[in-house]
Each structure stands twice: as structure tokens, then as C-alpha cells.
Enzyme design. Structure first.
Site, PDB file in Angstrom:
ATOM      1  NE  ARG A   1      -4.264  -1.436   0.198  1.00 35.81           N
ATOM      2  CZ  ARG A   1      -4.380  -2.503  -0.591  1.00 35.81           C
ATOM      3  NH1 ARG A   1      -3.426  -2.788  -1.455  1.00 35.81           N
ATOM      4  NH2 ARG A   1      -5.451  -3.282  -0.532  1.00 35.81           N
TER       5      ARG A   1
ATOM      6  CD  GLU B   1      -3.341   3.368  -5.229  1.00 36.50           C
ATOM      7  OE1 GLU B   1      -4.349   2.768  -5.623  1.00 36.50           O
ATOM      8  OE2 GLU B   1      -2.385   2.798  -4.697  1.00 36.50           O
TER       9      GLU B   1
ATOM     10  CG  HIS C   1      -3.648  -0.689  -6.655  1.00 39.10           C
ATOM     11  ND1 HIS C   1      -3.961   0.016  -5.526  1.00 39.10           N
ATOM     12  CD2 HIS C   1      -3.687  -1.997  -6.287  1.00 39.10           C
ATOM     13  CE1 HIS C   1      -4.201  -0.820  -4.522  1.00 39.10           C
ATOM     14  NE2 HIS C   1      -4.025  -2.061  -4.969  1.00 39.10           N
TER      15      HIS C   1
HETATM   16  P1  NAD Z   1      -0.670 -11.468   4.729  1.00 43.69           P
HETATM   17  O1  NAD Z   1      -1.619 -11.077   5.814  1.00 43.69           O
HETATM   18  O2  NAD Z   1      -0.621 -12.898   4.315  1.00 43.69           O
HETATM   19  O3  NAD Z   1       0.823 -11.028   5.134  1.00 43.69           O
HETATM   20  C1  NAD Z   1       1.141  -9.821   5.746  1.00 43.69           C
HETATM   21  C2  NAD Z   1       2.350 -10.062   6.644  1.00 43.69           C
HETATM   22  O4  NAD Z   1       2.801  -8.815   7.159  1.00 43.69           O
HETATM   23  C3  NAD Z   1       2.033 -10.962   7.858  1.00 43.69           C
HETATM   24  O5  NAD Z   1       2.920 -12.073   7.908  1.00 43.69           O
HETATM   25  C4  NAD Z   1       2.218 -10.043   9.058  1.00 43.69           C
HETATM   26  O6  NAD Z   1       2.736 -10.724  10.194  1.00 43.69           O
HETATM   27  C5  NAD Z   1       3.225  -9.038   8.501  1.00 43.69           C
HETATM   28  N1  NAD Z   1       3.261  -7.786   9.241  1.00 43.69           N
HETATM   29  C6  NAD Z   1       2.247  -7.111   9.845  1.00 43.69           C
HETATM   30  N2  NAD Z   1       2.709  -5.990  10.426  1.00 43.69           N
HETATM   31  C7  NAD Z   1       4.042  -5.940  10.173  1.00 43.69           C
HETATM   32  C8  NAD Z   1       5.074  -5.015  10.501  1.00 43.69           C
HETATM   33  N3  NAD Z   1       4.821  -3.929  11.233  1.00 43.69           N
HETATM   34  N4  NAD Z   1       6.312  -5.281  10.047  1.00 43.69           N
HETATM   35  C9  NAD Z   1       6.584  -6.385   9.325  1.00 43.69           C
HETATM   36  N5  NAD Z   1       5.649  -7.318   9.021  1.00 43.69           N
HETATM   37  C10 NAD Z   1       4.384  -7.075   9.426  1.00 43.69           C
HETATM   38  O7  NAD Z   1      -1.022 -10.535   3.505  1.00 43.69           O
HETATM   39  P2  NAD Z   1      -0.536 -10.691   1.975  1.00 43.69           P
HETATM   40  O8  NAD Z   1      -1.555 -11.450   1.222  1.00 43.69           O
HETATM   41  O9  NAD Z   1       0.862 -11.124   1.960  1.00 43.69           O
HETATM   42  O10 NAD Z   1      -0.668  -9.148   1.505  1.00 43.69           O
HETATM   43  C11 NAD Z   1       0.142  -8.131   2.081  1.00 43.69           C
HETATM   44  C12 NAD Z   1      -0.420  -6.776   1.701  1.00 43.69           C
HETATM   45  O11 NAD Z   1      -0.267  -6.577   0.295  1.00 43.69           O
HETATM   46  C13 NAD Z   1      -1.938  -6.631   1.922  1.00 43.69           C
HETATM   47  O12 NAD Z   1      -2.245  -6.248   3.242  1.00 43.69           O
HETATM   48  C14 NAD Z   1      -2.342  -5.593   0.902  1.00 43.69           C
HETATM   49  O13 NAD Z   1      -2.348  -4.316   1.475  1.00 43.69           O
HETATM   50  C15 NAD Z   1      -1.261  -5.672  -0.160  1.00 43.69           C
HETATM   51  N6  NAD Z   1      -1.800  -6.159  -1.437  1.00 43.69           N
HETATM   52  C16 NAD Z   1      -1.650  -5.371  -2.529  1.00 43.69           C
HETATM   53  C17 NAD Z   1      -2.153  -5.793  -3.768  1.00 43.69           C
HETATM   54  C18 NAD Z   1      -1.989  -4.976  -5.006  1.00 43.69           C
HETATM   55  O14 NAD Z   1      -2.845  -5.030  -5.882  1.00 43.69           O
HETATM   56  N7  NAD Z   1      -0.922  -4.227  -5.177  1.00 43.69           N
HETATM   57  C19 NAD Z   1      -2.830  -7.013  -3.842  1.00 43.69           C
HETATM   58  C20 NAD Z   1      -2.914  -7.812  -2.700  1.00 43.69           C
HETATM   59  C21 NAD Z   1      -2.418  -7.368  -1.477  1.00 43.69           C
END
Ligand code: NAD
Length: 313
Positions: A240, A269, A287
Site C-alpha cells: 500500500r 491514487e 495498482h
Molecule cells: P498477509 O496477511 O498474508 O501477510 C502480511 C504479513 O505482514 C504478515 O505475515 C504479518 O505478520 C506481517 N506484518 C504485519 N505488520 C508488520 C510489521 N509492522 N512489520 C513487518 N511485518 C508485518 O497478507 P498478503 O496477502 O501477503 O498481503 C500483504 C499486503 O499486500 C496486503 O495487506 C495488501 O495491502 C497488499 N496487497 C496489494 C495488492 C496490489 O494489488 N498491489 C494485492 C494484494 C495485497
């Protein structure tokens, strides 16, 4: 009377998911993403994608709301805590787009290292100065992964074909959960959990971010952190926009303090007012990391399937 579901961002939801709800007999109504003119007071559920904000003011108006269905992973556009307080269930689709986003992360990384966009323009402009494009290779690099969840883990797996080393920062996972990742070790690559994010920033050649946007992660990477990065390092963000202080990043890239950035997400965005648009050392995508045929369907359908386990029309 059947349950009424208000659907926004319809063009960004897979038609199969809307059809599933229709076939089950729910009453469907459509609205704009800003919910202007929407009849919130008598809707039982909201089905949204990325840009509809389900905040306290929306919840105050939607007094009958029982569920929010969010097609996607991040829940930063939903006030989940407030929903919980009010007994409103929130459904999303964890992991549904991990493969697509991880692949996009690899694509952005290689595009930045090899200056693909600049090279493409160069050829179209009728030029052929090959020595301008002496680039960095992937091999022998240290890849720092911030957030080792569904996407971060897959990024490591996909990069494991290169001769690289991984550092991972995720305070919510144990050393065993990170360093035991078989898909990475099985390929002979080394992965190490770091306890201090600054250690990862200082040591990484490629830094890639995969954390959710929350108060705790907002501007996780700012001026101080950019100052710690290696001179030839690159930063990739497909999580994000708000996780990075974009102003600080623009300053750092403008001065060519680091080699470049690959970005799919922005603080605002589209990033029409962002200084990023004038920079030559960034690759920008709108995005679209999760926009593949598979992920596009999975995101909508998986969220609806979870909702249908608990609700009937
Ligand atoms: P997920 O929940 O499987 O993984 C997120 C990880 O981040 C977890 O392991 C959590 O422990 C860790 N985390 C939380 N707070 C943290 C911190 N302060 N420091 C380090 N690690 C921390 O989620 P995911 O499926 O891997 O997705 C991650 C993020 O990617 C989503 O939350 C979303 O915002 C973003 N995303 C973006 C798109 C896009 O279109 N660009 C698509 C999907 C997801």
C-alpha cells in the site's frame, strides 16, 4: 423479504461473484465507489473492492448492516474494529491474489534493475546507445522482504531461481516460521529472520514491502530509512502506498541516493500530483499487481463464498 446487498465498484468485481449472489436470491443494488446517492439505511450487506471507504460515517448511516464483503486482501479501506464493535461481519479473500502480486513484484524488480521502460523508449526514439544500459544483475543480491505473509513468502520462492540471499522482517512470525520455509531452503538459498528492520534496510540490495497498511505500518519507510539504504539499492512496493513516506522517497530518488524504485501503489491514487511522475529511475504501474485473470476471479469469488457460509437470502 430477501437481504439487500449494495455493490460498489461493479466493473472491478468478477461477474461470477455477482451472479452467485443473484442466483442465491439476494436483492442487489449498485452504487458509485464514493457511495453518493446510495441508500445505505436499508442495506443488509455491502460488497466492495478497493476504493470504497467503509468508515464510521458510512456505518452510522447503514444502520441495518450485517456484513461487509471486500473482494481482495487488504482491509485498510474498512474500519474493521468499528465493524466488530457493531457486530458487523467482515469477509475478504486472503491469499487469493498472492501469486499474481508476487509475480508482479518480480517483474517490477527486473524492470528497475534492467531499466526496461527507459530502454523501450530509447529504441522507439530511434536510438541505439547500448552502453547507456549497463545494468545490475539479480545474482549475488541480498533481497530484504518486509512482511513474510502469503505474498512475501511467494516472492522469496519465485526469486529462489536466482543465486540470492534473503533477509525477512516480520515481528509476528517466529524464526522457525521464516527460516524453515522449505520452498526457499529446498532450492539452496539462504534466508535469515532479522529482528530489527534497520538491519534489513542497511543490508539489502533489493528491498520489497508486503505488509498491510495499519497505524503501525504507516510511513514505515521514511527519510531516515531511505538514508540507510545502500547506494545501488532498489525499493519495490506492491503493498500500500501509505507504507512509504512518498515525499521522502521522491527526494531520495531525485538526488539519485538509491538506484531506483518499482511501485504499484501510491499514497494518493492515481498519483497525479506526485513528484514521482517526473523521475526517470522509477517504474510505475496503476495498482495492477493483482490484475490477472485468476486473481481477479479469486478475489471476488472467495470473499462471496465465505459470506455465503454464514448468510442466506
Ligand atoms: P498477509 O496477511 O498474508 O501477510 C502480511 C504479513 O505482514 C504478515 O505475515 C504479518 O505478520 C506481517 N506484518 C504485519 N505488520 C508488520 C510489521 N509492522 N512489520 C513487518 N511485518 C508485518 O497478507 P498478503 O496477502 O501477503 O498481503 C500483504 C499486503 O499486500 C496486503 O495487506 C495488501 O495491502 C497488499 N496487497 C496489494 C495488492 C496490489 O494489488 N498491489 C494485492 C494484494 C495485497
Amino acid at each position: 423479504m430477501s437481504m439487500r446487498i449494495l455493490i460498489t465498484e461493479k466493473d472491478h468485481l468478477h461477474e461470477d461473484s455477482v451472479e452467485m449472489l443473484r442466483k442465491k436470491g439476494f436483492e442487489l443494488e449498485f452504487a458509485e465507489s464514493d457511495l453518493s446517492g446510495a441508500r445505505l439505511e436499508d442495506c443488509d450487506a455491502l460488497f466492495v473492492r478497493t476504493y470504497t471507504k467503509v468508515d464510521r460515517s458510512v456505518l452510522d448511516k447503514a444502520r441495518n448492516l450485517k456484513a461487509v464483503i471486500r473482494a481482495g486482501v487488504g482491509l485498510d479501506n474498512i474500519d474493521v474494529e468499528e465493524c466488530e464493535k457493531r457486530g458487523i461481519k467482515v469477509y475478504h479473500s486472503p491469499g487469493s491474489n498472492a501469486n499474481a502480486v508476487a509475480s508482479h513484484t518480480v517483474a517490477l524488480t527486473l524492470a528497475v534493475l534492467k531499466r526496461i521502460a527507459k530502454a523501450d523508449k530509447h529504441v522507439r526514439d530511434g536510438k541505439w546507445d547500448r552502453e547507456e544500459f549497463i545494468a545490475h544483475e539479480m545474482d549475488d543480491k541480498v533481497i530484504g522482504i518486509i512482511g513474510f505473509g502469503a505474498i512475501g513468502r511467494l516472492v522469496a520462492k519465485k526469486f529462489s531461481g536466482f543465486d540470492v540471499e534473503f533477509l525477512a522482517y516480520d515481528p509476528y512470525l517466529s524464526k522457525e516460521q521464516i527460516e524453515g520455509a522449505e520452498e526457499i531452503r529446498g532450492k539452496g538459498n539462504r534466508i535469515r529472520k532479522v529482528e530489527d528492520i534497520h538491519e534489513l534496510i542497511r543490508e539489502s540490495d533489493i528491498m520489497t514491502i508486503h505488509v498491510p497498511l495499519m497505524d503501525e505500518t504507516r510511513h514505515l519507510i521514511g527519510e531516515k530509512e531511505f538514508g540507510m539504504m545502500k547506494e545501488h539499492a532498489i525499493i519495490i512496493n506492491t503493498s500500500r502506498g501509505g507504507v512509504i513516506d512518498e515525499k521522502a522517497m521522491v527526494e531520495c530518488l531525485k538526488k539519485e541516493r538509491i538506484y531506483g524504485a518499482g511501485l504499484d501503489v501510491f499514497e494518493e491514487e492515481p498519483p497525479v500530483n506526485s513528484g514521482l511522475l517526473e523521475l526517470h529511475n522509477v517504474i510505475l504501474t496503476p495498482h495492477t499487481a493483482a490484475m490477472t485473470d485468476n486473481a481477479h476471479r479469486n478475489m471476488s469469488v472467495q470473499a462471496v463464498e465465505s459470506f455465503l457460509k454464514d448468510f442466506k437470502a
